[in-house]
Design a protein around this motif. Structure first.
Motif, short mmCIF file in Angstrom:
data_model
loop_
_atom_site.label_atom_id
_atom_site.label_comp_id
_atom_site.label_asym_id
_atom_site.label_seq_id
_atom_site.Cartn_x
_atom_site.Cartn_y
_atom_site.Cartn_z
N THR A 10 0.83 -1.21 0.00
CA THR A 10 0.00 0.00 0.00
C THR A 10 0.86 1.25 0.00
OG1 THR A 10 -1.85 -1.10 1.13
CG2 THR A 10 -1.73 1.30 1.31
N VAL A 11 1.86 1.27 0.86
CA VAL A 11 2.73 2.44 0.96
C VAL A 11 3.59 2.61 -0.29
CG1 VAL A 11 4.61 3.49 2.25
CG2 VAL A 11 2.73 2.40 3.47
N ALA A 12 4.16 1.50 -0.75
CA ALA A 12 5.01 1.58 -1.94
C ALA A 12 4.22 2.09 -3.13
CB ALA A 12 5.61 0.21 -2.24
N SER A 13 3.00 1.59 -3.31
CA SER A 13 2.15 2.02 -4.42
C SER A 13 1.82 3.50 -4.29
CB SER A 13 0.86 1.20 -4.45
OG SER A 13 1.14 -0.19 -4.60
N PRO A 74 -1.73 7.15 3.66
CA PRO A 74 -2.12 5.74 3.84
C PRO A 74 -2.01 5.25 5.28
CG PRO A 74 0.07 5.88 2.90
CD PRO A 74 -0.45 7.28 2.94
N ILE A 75 -1.23 5.96 6.12
CA ILE A 75 -1.03 5.57 7.51
C ILE A 75 -1.58 6.67 8.41
CG2 ILE A 75 0.66 4.85 9.25
CD1 ILE A 75 0.64 3.06 6.80
N VAL A 76 -2.22 6.26 9.51
CA VAL A 76 -2.70 7.21 10.52
C VAL A 76 -2.12 6.80 11.86
CG1 VAL A 76 -4.66 8.31 11.64
CG2 VAL A 76 -4.84 7.57 9.25
N SER A 77 -1.42 7.72 12.50
CA SER A 77 -0.93 7.52 13.86
C SER A 77 -1.82 8.33 14.79
CB SER A 77 0.53 7.98 13.97
OG SER A 77 0.98 7.86 15.31
N ILE A 78 -2.29 7.71 15.87
CA ILE A 78 -3.18 8.40 16.81
C ILE A 78 -2.48 8.55 18.15
CG2 ILE A 78 -5.48 8.44 17.83
CD1 ILE A 78 -6.41 6.46 15.77
N PRO A 79 -1.76 9.66 18.34
CA PRO A 79 -1.17 9.94 19.64
C PRO A 79 -2.16 10.74 20.48
CG PRO A 79 -0.30 11.47 18.03
CD PRO A 79 -1.31 10.61 17.31
N GLY A 80 -1.65 11.52 21.42
CA GLY A 80 -2.53 12.32 22.26
C GLY A 80 -1.70 13.23 23.13
N GLY A 81 -1.99 13.33 24.41
CA GLY A 81 -2.94 12.61 25.23
C GLY A 81 -2.88 11.09 25.17
N GLU A 82 -3.88 10.51 25.81
CA GLU A 82 -4.06 9.06 25.81
C GLU A 82 -5.32 8.75 25.01
OE1 GLU A 82 -4.36 5.38 25.72
OE2 GLU A 82 -2.53 6.13 26.68
N PRO A 83 -5.18 8.24 23.78
CA PRO A 83 -6.34 8.02 22.92
C PRO A 83 -7.42 7.11 23.51
CG PRO A 83 -4.31 7.87 21.65
CD PRO A 83 -3.91 7.95 23.09
N LEU A 84 -7.04 6.18 24.38
CA LEU A 84 -8.03 5.27 24.95
C LEU A 84 -8.96 5.97 25.93
CD1 LEU A 84 -5.94 2.00 25.42
CD2 LEU A 84 -7.64 2.52 23.66
N THR A 374 5.39 8.67 15.63
CA THR A 374 4.95 8.36 14.30
C THR A 374 5.49 6.98 13.99
OG1 THR A 374 4.88 9.07 12.01
CG2 THR A 374 6.91 9.45 13.19
N HIS A 375 5.26 6.50 12.80
CA HIS A 375 5.54 5.09 12.61
C HIS A 375 6.04 4.75 11.23
CE1 HIS A 375 2.94 5.33 16.07
NE2 HIS A 375 3.68 4.35 16.51
N SER A 376 6.77 3.65 11.21
CA SER A 376 7.28 3.17 9.94
C SER A 376 6.13 2.73 9.07
CB SER A 376 8.22 1.98 10.17
OG SER A 376 8.61 1.45 8.95
N VAL A 377 6.31 2.88 7.78
CA VAL A 377 5.25 2.52 6.87
C VAL A 377 5.69 1.44 5.89
CG1 VAL A 377 4.10 4.72 7.02
CG2 VAL A 377 5.93 4.46 5.39
N VAL A 378 6.98 1.03 5.96
CA VAL A 378 7.46 -0.01 5.08
C VAL A 378 8.15 -1.10 5.89
CG1 VAL A 378 7.71 1.49 3.11
CG2 VAL A 378 9.63 1.20 4.67
#
Length: 378
Positions: A10-13, A74-84, A374-378
């Protein structure tokens, strides 16, 4: 493998499509902060200083999903705060998955076990648990005893129930390479899919101002942390970014790669600097003078920053956009990190005063939320 093949594809495309369209700037990971509330007050956090009336607020499900659609990453990172702590976080995640997004829900894991029933295991969802070191180090970093044990137990439970679990670790000047390497072994043993590392950024309002890293300190420390890395360690990051942290690959910041949306709108210019807000994603992209940010710009706030959210998008772009980047990534993926000469530690120096970020500029109220993630996507 640290991420599903479908996610890599998905990310490569997506990246190849941006290249074919000759888009110079495009988002890779949306940093969505649905609320600023947190059940911890970490010493190195510079985003937990909002007044009570702001901390009580949160984005609606519709606002979150509209931001996802508007950005298109294509990627969503949900930080915060505490998302839960968000009462509808499960609906937000479900809506993102329905849109084909890969979601990293960042959490300190205090509430993870009791909330797992709200989610379904999916290749598109990963719980990203924040761990700043082994037990004593992590509990000291979050300023509360027992949190490391809570997090480890929550990770075990989530893995047992079939969820993807990654970790994210912010490293400061007092980080101990041997202890961190021991933690890597533990996390691999309990089934963590991949680990993310990033040096801390100098938030002006963080209670602890003594342990942020200069650029030289960062590369020295990460050479000692990642030097002669074990093949069993799996990092949820691109090989080029890990080489960058060790000072062995040159990358420039691409702040537009991880745009941030929160209660105030689209944050200018990046997750770490708050210099006003845009009402739309397109306004963010059009109104920011991007050449004024990053180390090459000469901006003093950017000189020591080597944080993941600024440089991982650059690493991904280089992986798919340059022959040398692709070759290095492929080599490191197939043959591992290789052998390194481990340097002696360098003495800590006083933080660069001009690198401290003013979190009070152009804010509707005061300041912000949690640590950079944030996060790796590959």
């Amino acid at each position: 493998m640290s991420v599903p093949v479908s996610q890599m594809w998905t990310v490569a495309s997506y990246v190849v499509k941006q290249k074919l369209q000759r888009r110079k700037r495009y988002p890779l990971v949306l940093m969505l902060e649905p609320l600023f509330r947190c059940n911890l007050a970490c010493a190195g956090c510079g985003k937990i200083q909002h007044p009570t009336e702001i901390l009580k607020r949160h984005l609606s499900v519709a606002e979150c999903l509209n931001a996802v659609d508007e950005c298109g990453a294509p990627i969503v990172s949900i930080p915060g705060g505490e998302p839960l702590l968000h009462p509808e976080i499960d609906q937000i995640v479900e809506g993102m998955i329905e849109r084909g997004k890969y979601v990293y829900l960042c959490t300190n894991a205090i509430l993870l076990e009791k909330n797992l029933h709200r989610f379904k295991p999916s290749k598109q969802l990963s719980f990203s648990v924040h761990l700043d070191g082994p037990k004593e180090d992590h509990d000291a970093a979050v300023c509360r005893e027992g949190i490391y044990d809570v997090a480890i137990q929550a990770i075990r439970t989530a893995v047992d129930q079939g969820f993807r679990v990654t970790t994210n670790t912010t490293v400061f000047s007092h980080g101990d390479p041997d202890r961190l390497r021991g933690m890597f072994d533990t996390l691999m043993e309990i089934g963590v899919e991949g680990m993310m590392l990033s040096p801390g950024y100098q938030y002006e309002k963080a209670p602890d101002q003594e342990h942020f890293l200069s650029r030289d300190q960062t590369t020295n420390l990460f050479q000692r942390i990642l030097g002669n890395a074990k093949r069993s360690w799996v990092f949820n990051q691109s090989p080029l970014f890990l080489e960058f942290l060790k000072g062995k690959w040159d990358l420039e910041c691409t702040p537009w790669g991880n745009p941030t949306f929160n209660l105030f709108g689209w944050q200018k210019p990046c997750y770490l600097l708050e210099e006003g807000y845009a009402e739309s994603f397109q306004e963010l992209m059009d109104s920011v003078d991007w050449d004024s940010y990053g180390r090459a710009s000469g901006n003093e706030k950017c000189q020591d920053c080597m944080v993941h959210c600024g440089y991982e998008p650059t690493a991904v772009d280089a992986t798919f956009g340059t022959l040398s980047g692709f070759a290095m990534s492929a080599w490191r993926t197939v043959f591992g990190p290789g052998k390194d000469i481990i340097p002696e530690p360098i003495e800590a120096s006083a933080p660069r005063a001009s690198n401290l970020v003013s979190l009070e500029m152009n804010l509707p109220s005061s300041s912000g939320s949690k640590e950079e993630e944030t996060h790796s996507v590959v």
